[in-house]
Design a protein around this motif. Structure first.
Motif, mmCIF file in Angstrom:
data_model
loop_
_atom_site.group_PDB
_atom_site.id
_atom_site.type_symbol
_atom_site.label_atom_id
_atom_site.label_comp_id
_atom_site.label_asym_id
_atom_site.label_seq_id
_atom_site.Cartn_x
_atom_site.Cartn_y
_atom_site.Cartn_z
ATOM 1 N N SER A 49 -3.579 8.522 -0.805
ATOM 2 C CA SER A 49 -3.526 7.820 -2.069
ATOM 3 C C SER A 49 -4.158 8.646 -3.185
ATOM 4 C CB SER A 49 -4.265 6.491 -1.922
ATOM 5 O OG SER A 49 -3.893 5.627 -2.942
ATOM 6 N N THR A 50 -3.701 8.406 -4.394
ATOM 7 C CA THR A 50 -4.197 9.133 -5.550
ATOM 8 C C THR A 50 -5.600 8.668 -5.924
ATOM 9 O OG1 THR A 50 -1.934 9.209 -6.366
ATOM 10 C CG2 THR A 50 -3.670 9.711 -7.948
ATOM 11 N N PRO A 51 -6.563 9.603 -6.023
ATOM 12 C CA PRO A 51 -7.912 9.202 -6.433
ATOM 13 C C PRO A 51 -7.922 8.769 -7.899
ATOM 14 C CG PRO A 51 -7.855 11.533 -5.795
ATOM 15 C CD PRO A 51 -6.472 10.999 -5.702
ATOM 16 N N LEU A 52 -8.782 7.814 -8.208
ATOM 17 C CA LEU A 52 -8.893 7.326 -9.574
ATOM 18 C C LEU A 52 -10.241 7.737 -10.165
ATOM 19 C CD1 LEU A 52 -7.463 3.728 -9.093
ATOM 20 C CD2 LEU A 52 -6.280 5.732 -10.007
ATOM 21 N N ASP A 53 -10.277 7.886 -11.467
ATOM 22 C CA ASP A 53 -11.494 8.253 -12.181
ATOM 23 C C ASP A 53 -12.459 7.063 -12.171
ATOM 24 O OD1 ASP A 53 -13.454 8.852 -14.059
ATOM 25 O OD2 ASP A 53 -12.052 9.797 -15.452
ATOM 26 N N PRO A 54 -13.688 7.226 -11.681
ATOM 27 C CA PRO A 54 -14.638 6.102 -11.614
ATOM 28 C C PRO A 54 -15.019 5.552 -12.989
ATOM 29 C CG PRO A 54 -15.696 8.156 -10.975
ATOM 30 C CD PRO A 54 -14.238 8.447 -11.152
ATOM 31 N N GLU A 83 -12.670 0.670 -11.130
ATOM 32 C CA GLU A 83 -13.689 0.348 -10.134
ATOM 33 C C GLU A 83 -13.220 0.680 -8.719
ATOM 34 O OE1 GLU A 83 -13.893 -4.119 -9.303
ATOM 35 O OE2 GLU A 83 -12.790 -4.016 -11.200
ATOM 36 N N PHE A 84 -11.957 1.049 -8.570
ATOM 37 C CA PHE A 84 -11.392 1.378 -7.266
ATOM 38 C C PHE A 84 -11.368 2.888 -7.072
ATOM 39 C CE2 PHE A 84 -9.548 -2.638 -8.643
ATOM 40 C CZ PHE A 84 -9.948 -3.453 -7.601
ATOM 41 N N GLU A 85 -11.497 3.303 -5.817
ATOM 42 C CA GLU A 85 -11.493 4.738 -5.515
ATOM 43 C C GLU A 85 -10.095 5.322 -5.547
ATOM 44 O OE1 GLU A 85 -13.594 5.646 -1.936
ATOM 45 O OE2 GLU A 85 -15.338 4.466 -2.534
ATOM 46 N N THR A 86 -9.100 4.508 -5.147
ATOM 47 C CA THR A 86 -7.734 5.030 -5.078
ATOM 48 C C THR A 86 -6.751 4.052 -5.713
ATOM 49 O OG1 THR A 86 -7.253 3.996 -2.950
ATOM 50 C CG2 THR A 86 -8.240 6.201 -2.877
ATOM 51 N N GLN A 87 -5.590 4.571 -6.049
ATOM 52 C CA GLN A 87 -4.521 3.740 -6.601
ATOM 53 C C GLN A 87 -4.090 2.700 -5.572
ATOM 54 O OE1 GLN A 87 -3.424 3.801 -9.731
ATOM 55 N NE2 GLN A 87 -2.116 2.058 -9.293
ATOM 56 N N ALA A 128 -6.448 -0.211 -5.705
ATOM 57 C CA ALA A 128 -6.200 -0.991 -6.916
ATOM 58 C C ALA A 128 -4.968 -1.874 -6.756
ATOM 59 C CB ALA A 128 -6.039 -0.063 -8.119
ATOM 60 N N GLU A 129 -3.900 -1.318 -6.197
ATOM 61 C CA GLU A 129 -2.670 -2.091 -6.004
ATOM 62 C C GLU A 129 -2.861 -3.191 -4.971
ATOM 63 O OE1 GLU A 129 0.164 0.954 -5.103
ATOM 64 O OE2 GLU A 129 0.254 1.630 -7.200
ATOM 65 N N SER A 130 -3.613 -2.912 -3.921
ATOM 66 C CA SER A 130 -3.878 -3.913 -2.890
ATOM 67 C C SER A 130 -4.659 -5.084 -3.490
ATOM 68 C CB SER A 130 -4.668 -3.294 -1.742
ATOM 69 O OG SER A 130 -5.016 -4.268 -0.795
#
Length: 63
Positions: free
Chosen positions: A2-7, A11-15, A18-20
């Motif tokens: 999964s694509t990492p997200l900017d903190p 608030e989620f580590e990955t896309q 976030a989608e889940s």
């Protein structure tokens, strides 16, 4: 993977996380909208909660 997200942005580590969460959240909202039980007015709900809190405070004070 999964694509990492900017903190700073999420608030989620990955896309995927976030989608889940978004799916889970929308399902809970829909369940609430579909609920056929009668609604409780805010003041009544707050009175019930306050009564529960007071009851537990009294119970712990006598322990």
């Amino acid at each position: 993977m999964s694509t990492p997200l900017d903190p700073i942005v999420s608030e989620f580590e990955t896309q995927e996380q976030a989608e889940s969460y978004e799916r889970w959240f929308r399902e809970r909202i829909q369940q609430s909208l579909d609920d056929t039980r009668s609604n409780v007015p805010h003041d009544e709900a707050m009175a019930r909660v306050r009564a529960m809190i007071e009851s537990r405070k009294r119970r712990h004070a006598t322990s």
